[in-house]
Structures are given as structure tokens and as C-alpha cells.
Write a protein that holds these residues in place. Structure first.
Motif, PDB file in Angstrom:
ATOM      1  N   PHE A  78      -5.417   0.217   8.544  1.00  0.00           N
ATOM      2  CA  PHE A  78      -4.098   0.373   9.108  1.00  0.00           C
ATOM      3  C   PHE A  78      -3.162   0.851   7.955  1.00  0.00           C
ATOM      4  O   PHE A  78      -3.472   0.606   6.817  1.00  0.00           O
ATOM      5  CB  PHE A  78      -3.855  -0.990   9.731  1.00  0.00           C
ATOM      6  CG  PHE A  78      -4.496  -1.535  10.638  1.00  0.00           C
ATOM      7  CD1 PHE A  78      -4.159  -1.160  11.936  1.00  0.00           C
ATOM      8  CD2 PHE A  78      -5.520  -2.705  10.350  1.00  0.00           C
ATOM      9  CE1 PHE A  78      -5.106  -1.805  13.050  1.00  0.00           C
ATOM     10  CE2 PHE A  78      -6.307  -2.909  11.207  1.00  0.00           C
ATOM     11  CZ  PHE A  78      -6.089  -2.704  12.777  1.00  0.00           C
ATOM     12  N   VAL A  79      -2.015   1.651   8.628  1.00  0.00           N
ATOM     13  CA  VAL A  79      -1.036   2.021   7.768  1.00  0.00           C
ATOM     14  C   VAL A  79       0.488   1.831   8.336  1.00  0.00           C
ATOM     15  O   VAL A  79       0.500   1.945   9.736  1.00  0.00           O
ATOM     16  CB  VAL A  79      -1.123   3.515   7.672  1.00  0.00           C
ATOM     17  CG1 VAL A  79       0.208   4.179   6.934  1.00  0.00           C
ATOM     18  CG2 VAL A  79      -2.535   3.962   6.946  1.00  0.00           C
ATOM     19  N   ALA A 111       0.892  -1.249  -0.047  1.00  0.00           N
ATOM     20  CA  ALA A 111      -0.015   0.152  -0.070  1.00  0.00           C
ATOM     21  C   ALA A 111       0.951   1.126  -0.072  1.00  0.00           C
ATOM     22  O   ALA A 111       0.384   2.497  -0.135  1.00  0.00           O
ATOM     23  CB  ALA A 111      -0.842   0.107   1.261  1.00  0.00           C
ATOM     24  N   ASP A 112       2.105   1.219   0.057  1.00  0.00           N
ATOM     25  CA  ASP A 112       2.740   2.125   0.207  1.00  0.00           C
ATOM     26  C   ASP A 112       2.771   3.608   1.089  1.00  0.00           C
ATOM     27  O   ASP A 112       2.633   4.539   0.394  1.00  0.00           O
ATOM     28  CB  ASP A 112       3.557   2.674  -1.122  1.00  0.00           C
ATOM     29  CG  ASP A 112       4.705   3.401  -1.308  1.00  0.00           C
ATOM     30  OD1 ASP A 112       5.498   3.223  -0.551  1.00  0.00           O
ATOM     31  OD2 ASP A 112       4.858   3.926  -2.399  1.00  0.00           O
ATOM     32  N   GLY A 113       2.249   3.349   2.302  1.00  0.00           N
ATOM     33  CA  GLY A 113       1.715   4.449   3.105  1.00  0.00           C
ATOM     34  C   GLY A 113       0.268   4.866   3.144  1.00  0.00           C
ATOM     35  O   GLY A 113      -0.093   5.644   3.578  1.00  0.00           O
ATOM     36  N   ALA A 114      -0.384   4.041   2.265  1.00  0.00           N
ATOM     37  CA  ALA A 114      -1.983   4.183   2.035  1.00  0.00           C
ATOM     38  C   ALA A 114      -2.665   3.328   3.177  1.00  0.00           C
ATOM     39  O   ALA A 114      -2.087   2.419   3.614  1.00  0.00           O
ATOM     40  CB  ALA A 114      -2.234   3.990   0.642  1.00  0.00           C
ATOM     41  N   LEU A 115      -3.821   3.670   3.488  1.00  0.00           N
ATOM     42  CA  LEU A 115      -4.685   2.851   4.265  1.00  0.00           C
ATOM     43  C   LEU A 115      -4.929   1.728   3.875  1.00  0.00           C
ATOM     44  O   LEU A 115      -5.580   1.622   2.688  1.00  0.00           O
ATOM     45  CB  LEU A 115      -5.937   3.804   4.907  1.00  0.00           C
ATOM     46  CG  LEU A 115      -7.011   3.330   5.589  1.00  0.00           C
ATOM     47  CD1 LEU A 115      -6.115   3.203   7.083  1.00  0.00           C
ATOM     48  CD2 LEU A 115      -8.055   3.653   5.641  1.00  0.00           C
ATOM     49  N   VAL A 116      -4.858   0.625   4.513  1.00  0.00           N
ATOM     50  CA  VAL A 116      -5.265  -0.860   4.221  1.00  0.00           C
ATOM     51  C   VAL A 116      -6.659  -0.903   4.938  1.00  0.00           C
ATOM     52  O   VAL A 116      -6.472  -1.210   6.339  1.00  0.00           O
ATOM     53  CB  VAL A 116      -4.262  -1.997   4.334  1.00  0.00           C
ATOM     54  CG1 VAL A 116      -4.741  -3.238   3.841  1.00  0.00           C
ATOM     55  CG2 VAL A 116      -3.120  -1.534   3.366  1.00  0.00           C
ATOM     56  N   ARG A 168       3.266  -5.329  15.843  1.00  0.00           N
ATOM     57  CA  ARG A 168       3.465  -4.262  16.272  1.00  0.00           C
ATOM     58  C   ARG A 168       4.789  -4.345  17.303  1.00  0.00           C
ATOM     59  O   ARG A 168       5.709  -3.589  17.186  1.00  0.00           O
ATOM     60  CB  ARG A 168       2.484  -3.229  17.074  1.00  0.00           C
ATOM     61  CG  ARG A 168       1.735  -2.292  16.248  1.00  0.00           C
ATOM     62  CD  ARG A 168       0.728  -1.474  17.077  1.00  0.00           C
ATOM     63  NE  ARG A 168      -0.117  -0.629  16.072  1.00  0.00           N
ATOM     64  CZ  ARG A 168      -1.549  -0.586  16.466  1.00  0.00           C
ATOM     65  NH1 ARG A 168      -2.205  -1.398  17.451  1.00  0.00           N
ATOM     66  NH2 ARG A 168      -2.295   0.132  15.573  1.00  0.00           N
ATOM     67  N   ARG A 169       4.710  -5.069  18.299  1.00  0.00           N
ATOM     68  CA  ARG A 169       5.791  -5.434  19.089  1.00  0.00           C
ATOM     69  C   ARG A 169       6.785  -6.148  18.703  1.00  0.00           C
ATOM     70  O   ARG A 169       8.079  -5.689  18.747  1.00  0.00           O
ATOM     71  CB  ARG A 169       5.064  -6.444  20.289  1.00  0.00           C
ATOM     72  CG  ARG A 169       4.264  -5.750  21.248  1.00  0.00           C
ATOM     73  CD  ARG A 169       3.576  -6.615  22.495  1.00  0.00           C
ATOM     74  NE  ARG A 169       4.684  -7.305  22.906  1.00  0.00           N
ATOM     75  CZ  ARG A 169       4.393  -8.532  23.398  1.00  0.00           C
ATOM     76  NH1 ARG A 169       2.995  -9.046  23.646  1.00  0.00           N
ATOM     77  NH2 ARG A 169       5.451  -9.300  24.051  1.00  0.00           N
ATOM     78  N   ASN A 219       6.185   1.068  12.693  1.00  0.00           N
ATOM     79  CA  ASN A 219       5.117   0.885  13.568  1.00  0.00           C
ATOM     80  C   ASN A 219       3.558   0.679  12.675  1.00  0.00           C
ATOM     81  O   ASN A 219       3.615   1.302  11.424  1.00  0.00           O
ATOM     82  CB  ASN A 219       4.536   2.200  14.461  1.00  0.00           C
ATOM     83  CG  ASN A 219       3.570   2.131  15.491  1.00  0.00           C
ATOM     84  OD1 ASN A 219       3.033   0.872  15.687  1.00  0.00           O
ATOM     85  ND2 ASN A 219       3.278   2.959  16.234  1.00  0.00           N
ATOM     86  N   ILE A 220       2.765   0.252  13.160  1.00  0.00           N
ATOM     87  CA  ILE A 220       1.433   0.281  12.355  1.00  0.00           C
ATOM     88  C   ILE A 220       0.349   1.051  13.072  1.00  0.00           C
ATOM     89  O   ILE A 220       0.182   1.008  14.287  1.00  0.00           O
ATOM     90  CB  ILE A 220       0.613  -1.164  12.559  1.00  0.00           C
ATOM     91  CG1 ILE A 220       1.769  -2.269  11.614  1.00  0.00           C
ATOM     92  CG2 ILE A 220      -0.574  -1.416  11.590  1.00  0.00           C
ATOM     93  CD1 ILE A 220       1.544  -3.796  11.897  1.00  0.00           C
TER      94      ILE A 220
END
Length: 182
Positions: free
Chosen positions: A160-161, A109-114, A142-143, A151-152
Motif C-alpha cells: 500500500f501507498v 514510507a513517504d510515498g513509497a510502497l509498504v 480509507r473511509r 487515500n490508501i
């Protein structure tokens, strides 16, 4: 499993005056050390490598910080190797199959919202096992990504991004380089 390499951070980017420190730049270039070239006002900027960037002096500290952050992001672009290893300039971690699927979707997604819906369909074509299944998986992911400074970020209820967490603070070395504090 984090890598033994030192993490790349804004503080590990060399600040090089151009053209005055051209010999130092040559040494750093041969070692592939990330550099921000501080180009004197009357000098033409040089052609830069993928691990370099430049800015004309005098420069505002905020502009320099933005350049430094962008350089670190470019140099540390994450990738998935062998469908199981997420790596970037900070190191590498092993991913489970579901974690790899989420990470690949976020990278693509390269920085776009999924959207949540797309991730759930990717992971569970027949539907998620519970209403919290995706959130629990993202929490664990995330951890796992933390040592890689990734980070997500979540858009509550939507998706999520994937992002890079870089902390930039005022640095005495910027002041020593002729950069103005705004």
C-alpha cells in the motif's frame, strides 16, 4: 470527527500577480493564506514562504495546475498527533491503535510502497487473524481518511501507498490570470 475548518483545496489558493499585487500578497501572507505568485515575465521571483509558490508568466495551464497541486500537498501534509489523531490542512480524525500503526508506517514510507508483509508483522507479530484482516482494516481506514482527502492506494498483493487525492479541473479564474490552456 472532522474538523470545523474549511478544507484547503486548489480553489482556495490565492492567485497573485507579482510584483503588481505586492500589497495584496502582504495581506495574504500575514493571514498565512496559500498563494501561487504569477510572476511577470520580466520580474524576478520573490523569496516565498512555506505556504507559497510561484511560476513565471506566460504559463501553461497544466504547469499551473501542477504547482497548485504541489502547494496544496505541502500545506496539507498529514501528521499523527498523540498516537491517535491524524490531521492535515483539511481537518482531523481519530484513529484506532491498528489504524494509527498502519498510517504511521505509510507516512514514514513517504510515498513509497509498504509491503503487506511488513504491515501484517507490525500489527500481528504472531500472524494475522485471517487472510482478509489487513484488507478489512485498510478498507475502514480509507473511509476514515476520506474527509482529509487522503487515500490508501493498493498494489494488488504487494502493498500500500498513502496518497493525496486532489481533483483539478479547468478553472475560469486561470484564464482570467493570463494562463494558457493547452
Amino acid at each position: 470527527m472532522a474538523s470545523g475548518r474549511d478544507p484547503l483545496s486548489v480553489d482556495s489558493v490565492a492567485l497573485v500577480h507579482w510584483p503588481r499585487d505586492h500589497e495584496r500578497r502582504a495581506r495574504l501572507t500575514s493571514a498565512r493564506v496559500p498563494c501561487l505568485l504569477l510572476v511577470e515575465a520580466d520580474a524576478a521571483p520573490p523569496v516565498v514562504n512555506a505556504w507559497e509558490d510561484w511560476i513565471h508568466l506566460p504559463a501553461d495551464e497544466r504547469d499551473v495546475s501542477t504547482r497548485l497541486q504541489g502547494l496544496v500537498r505541502r500545506v496539507c501534509r498529514p501528521e499523527i498527533v498523540d498516537d491517535a489523531v491524524l490531521r492535515n490542512g483539511y481537518g482531523a480524525v481519530i484513529l484506532t491503535t491498528p489504524e494509527s500503526a498502519i498510517t504511521r508506517a505509510l507516512l514514514d514510507a513517504d510515498g513509497a510502497l509498504v509491503s503487506r508483509r511488513n504491515l501484517e508483522r507490525e500489527l500481528w507479530p504472531e500472524g494475522p487473524p485471517s487472510t482478509r484482516a489487513l484488507d478489512d482494516l485498510v478498507y475502514r481506514l480509507r473511509r476514515r481518511m476520506k474527509p482529509l482527502r487522503l487515500n490508501i492506494f493498493s498494489a494488488r498483493g504487494r502493498g500500500f501507498v498513502l496518497g493525496v487525492a486532489i481533483e483539478v479541473t479547468a478553472s475560469p479564474r486561470l484564464a482570467e490570470s493570463g494562463i494558457e490552456n493547452a
